[in-house]
Design a protein around this motif. Structure first.
Motif: not given
Length: 82
Positions: A5, A69-70, A73-74, A77
């Protein structure tokens, strides 16, 4: 994953082989920081790559890893909705 990160902060003591913003962290630096064998790190990172949590880039003889990161993030969520 947490180290990736903040690659500049977490790996500041090692001179980057390539741009950490573009390609991430060299597997040799992950090995040095963790103290684990390079083969162990490579195996762990390959598993994370198959899960699409990281992406790899080869530069010369070195493999670099960067967080995806995509996908993260999914995943976050989906976990929030669960």
């Amino acid at each position: 994953m947490d180290w990736l990160r903040d690659p500049h902060g977490e790996f500041a003591q090692w001179e980057p082989i390539a741009d950490r913003d573009d390609v991430g962290v060299c597997v040799s630096h992950l090995q040095a920081k963790s103290g684990l064998a390079q083969s162990t790190i490579s195996s762990y990172m390959a598993t994370l790559e198959r899960a699409d949590l990281v992406r790899s880039t080869r530069i010369g003889k070195w493999i670099h890893y960067k967080r995806n990161e995509e996908t993260l993030s999914r995943l976050a969520e989906m976990l929030r909705r669960a």
